[in-house]
Design a protein around this motif. Structure first.
Motif, PDB file in Angstrom:
ATOM      1  N   ALA A 205      -6.192   1.683   5.783  1.00 27.11           N
ATOM      2  CA  ALA A 205      -4.816   1.177   5.903  1.00 27.11           C
ATOM      3  C   ALA A 205      -4.784  -0.324   5.662  1.00 27.11           C
ATOM      4  N   ALA A 206      -3.678  -0.781   5.118  1.00 29.70           N
ATOM      5  CA  ALA A 206      -3.481  -2.217   4.915  1.00 29.70           C
ATOM      6  C   ALA A 206      -2.692  -2.735   6.120  1.00 29.70           C
TER       7      ALA A 206
ATOM      8  N   ARG B  86      -8.703  -1.752  -7.875  1.00 29.79           N
ATOM      9  CA  ARG B  86      -9.126  -0.921  -6.734  1.00 29.79           C
ATOM     10  C   ARG B  86      -9.260   0.560  -7.055  1.00 29.79           C
TER      11      ARG B  86
ATOM     12  N   SER C 164       0.813  -1.223   0.000  1.00 30.00           N
ATOM     13  CA  SER C 164       0.000   0.000   0.000  1.00 30.00           C
ATOM     14  C   SER C 164       0.848   1.276   0.000  1.00 30.00           C
ATOM     15  N   ALA C 165       0.515   2.175  -0.952  1.00 29.54           N
ATOM     16  CA  ALA C 165       1.240   3.458  -1.035  1.00 29.54           C
ATOM     17  C   ALA C 165       0.487   4.556  -0.302  1.00 29.54           C
TER      18      ALA C 165
ATOM     19  N   LYS D 129     -11.999  -4.057   2.723  1.00 30.52           N
ATOM     20  CA  LYS D 129     -11.591  -5.457   2.560  1.00 30.52           C
ATOM     21  C   LYS D 129     -10.924  -5.593   1.198  1.00 30.52           C
ATOM     22  N   LEU D 130      -9.691  -6.035   1.233  1.00 33.35           N
ATOM     23  CA  LEU D 130      -8.953  -6.225  -0.022  1.00 33.35           C
ATOM     24  C   LEU D 130      -8.825  -7.714  -0.318  1.00 33.35           C
TER      25      LEU D 130
ATOM     26  N   THR E 126      -2.574   5.676  -1.417  1.00 29.66           N
ATOM     27  CA  THR E 126      -3.335   6.485  -2.390  1.00 29.66           C
ATOM     28  C   THR E 126      -4.794   6.637  -1.951  1.00 29.66           C
TER      29      THR E 126
HETATM   30  O1  PAZ Z   1      -2.931   2.432  -0.578  1.00 23.93           O
HETATM   31  P1  PAZ Z   1      -3.523   1.990  -1.861  1.00 23.93           P
HETATM   32  O2  PAZ Z   1      -4.412   3.033  -2.460  1.00 23.93           O
HETATM   33  O3  PAZ Z   1      -2.491   1.493  -2.819  1.00 23.93           O
HETATM   34  O4  PAZ Z   1      -4.439   0.706  -1.537  1.00 23.93           O
HETATM   35  C1  PAZ Z   1      -5.637   0.877  -0.825  1.00 23.93           C
HETATM   36  C2  PAZ Z   1      -6.058  -0.431  -0.152  1.00 23.93           C
HETATM   37  C3  PAZ Z   1      -6.264  -1.500  -1.205  1.00 23.93           C
HETATM   38  C4  PAZ Z   1      -4.980  -0.867   0.824  1.00 23.93           C
HETATM   39  C5  PAZ Z   1      -7.402  -0.155   0.604  1.00 23.93           C
HETATM   40  O5  PAZ Z   1      -8.384   0.212  -0.303  1.00 23.93           O
HETATM   41  C6  PAZ Z   1      -7.845  -1.402   1.380  1.00 23.93           C
HETATM   42  O6  PAZ Z   1      -8.497  -2.261   0.885  1.00 23.93           O
HETATM   43  N1  PAZ Z   1      -7.464  -1.470   2.661  1.00 23.93           N
HETATM   44  C7  PAZ Z   1      -7.764  -2.612   3.538  1.00 23.93           C
HETATM   45  C8  PAZ Z   1      -6.852  -3.769   3.235  1.00 23.93           C
HETATM   46  C9  PAZ Z   1      -7.226  -5.003   4.042  1.00 23.93           C
HETATM   47  O7  PAZ Z   1      -6.723  -5.085   5.159  1.00 23.93           O
HETATM   48  O8  PAZ Z   1      -8.006  -5.850   3.589  1.00 23.93           O
END
Ligand code: PAZ
Length: 333
Positions: free
Chosen positions: A200-201, A284, A81-82, A252-253, A84
């Motif tokens: 946050a991830a 995403r 995760s950056a 949720k990713l 964004t």
């Molecule tokens: O930081 P980013 O924009 O590259 O990614 C965002 C993300 C995918 C981390 C966020 O949208 C997300 O899903 N966060 C939760 C991750 C998880 O713990 O399932």
């Protein structure tokens, strides 16, 4: 007739019954050290919340947490995760009149400056030497309009003191910080005006402090086998104990589309919070699903919108705000 509140002093403490073991989440906070900066963190947060009076507050978490493999940390486990999603969403919350507590991974993307950092252009590529005033630097003509717009919003947030930047690096710092924010919100009675937007991830596994080597792991030891413990599920604690009156939105990713919706539903059932936003690693930036116990709704950018540079957070954040307004009505009445 019997009574349920009669006290028998001899049985007041039954020493034959073992104490209830502390919950996993509470043990985590006992067994891993709190960040030294926590008192300063809480002071800054309380000051910010007080200064923002009756404004609505979004706590946006952003970026990935690290898992150190050594106490004097040379090596750590990280994720992609950056920041964004978090940085972009924070801007839209600010534009919609919220104060934003931005709990982010140190050196990840920040609201406003994100347009000019970590991008394919170096920030110097946005500047040229002035022809009219030799020896001075100005923004390249082709970036003037966009940069002025970003600059104005950034300065406005500074002037209004509506953006608080709070960095973390490790998963332990993240969890202590999140708990501190939730408890401070409740203490200052800001909780009903607040939404937690957990983008946050966060690492699912960590190395407990008790097993962390003090110094750099030596390669002379040969093969490195890493044994990690699961991070306790804090969302339940957040919802039930730390911030029961706050609207909580988790993300949720997944990478496998066939399980995204069911995993989001399981999270809602397990933690009993208000909304899960599901997204796939691959898409995403273009598509998300909003999952509640009642329904699942999909939001996406058209190809045209994507080409024009529209951001999916421009759709996500107003939709979250609409639901926050409904939530506030419910908890305040
Ligand atoms: O930081 P980013 O924009 O590259 O990614 C965002 C993300 C995918 C981390 C966020 O949208 C997300 O899903 N966060 C939760 C991750 C998880 O713990 O399932």
């Amino acid at each position: 007739m019997y009574t349920t509140n009669a006290i028998n002093p001899e049985k007041a403490i039954d020493r034959s019954v073992a104490d209830q073991p502390p919950a996993e989440e509470d043990l985590y906070f006992e067994q891993n050290p709190a960040p030294e900066y926590l008192p300063e963190f809480e002071r800054k947060l309380s000051e910010f919340l007080t200064n923002n009076g009756t404004r609505k507050v979004a706590v946006v978490t952003s970026g990935g947490t690290t898992v150190p493999l050594e106490n004097n940390t040379v090596r750590f486990i990280d994720n992609f995760s950056a920041g964004t999603r978090g940085a972009t969403s924070a801007e839209y919350f600010l534009e919609n009149g919220y104060a934003v507590v931005f709990l982010h991974r140190q050196f990840s993307l920040l609201p406003y400056s994100r347009h000019y950092t970590h991008s394919t252009n170096c920030f110097l590529d946005y500047m040229v030497e002035s022809e009219t005033e030799p020896g001075s630097v100005k923004v390249d003509e082709k970036y003037q309009v966009q940069m002025l717009d970003v600059l104005r919003k950034y300065k406005q947030a500074q002037k209004d003191n509506t953006l608080l930047l709070l960095p973390f690096t490790t998963v332990t710092q993240y969890l202590f910080s999140l708990r501190c924010i939730a408890l401070t919100m409740s203490k200052l009675h800001v909780d009903t005006r607040c939404v937690f937007y957990l983008a946050a991830a966060v690492s699912d596994f960590f190395m407990p402090t008790s097993r962390l080597p003090q110094h750099k792991i030596q390669s002379s030891g040969g093969e490195l086998v890493v044994n990690l413990d699961p991070v306790p599920k804090f969302l339940k604690r957040l919802v039930e104990a730390w911030a029961p009156r706050v609207m909580i939105v988790s993300f949720k990713l997944e990478t496998d589309e066939s399980i995204l919706e069911s995993k989001a539903k399981t999270a809602l059932e397990r933690y009993n919070h208000q909304l899960v936003i599901g997204n796939l690693l691959q898409t995403r930036k273009k598509e998300v699903i909003f999952v509640t116990l009642e329904e699942t709704e999909k939001y996406s950018l058209t190809d045209e919108e994507e080409k024009e540079g529209k951001e999916i957070e421009e759709i996500i954040v107003p939709e979250v705000i609409k639901r926050h307004d409904v939530w506030q009505e419910k908890v305040c009445n």
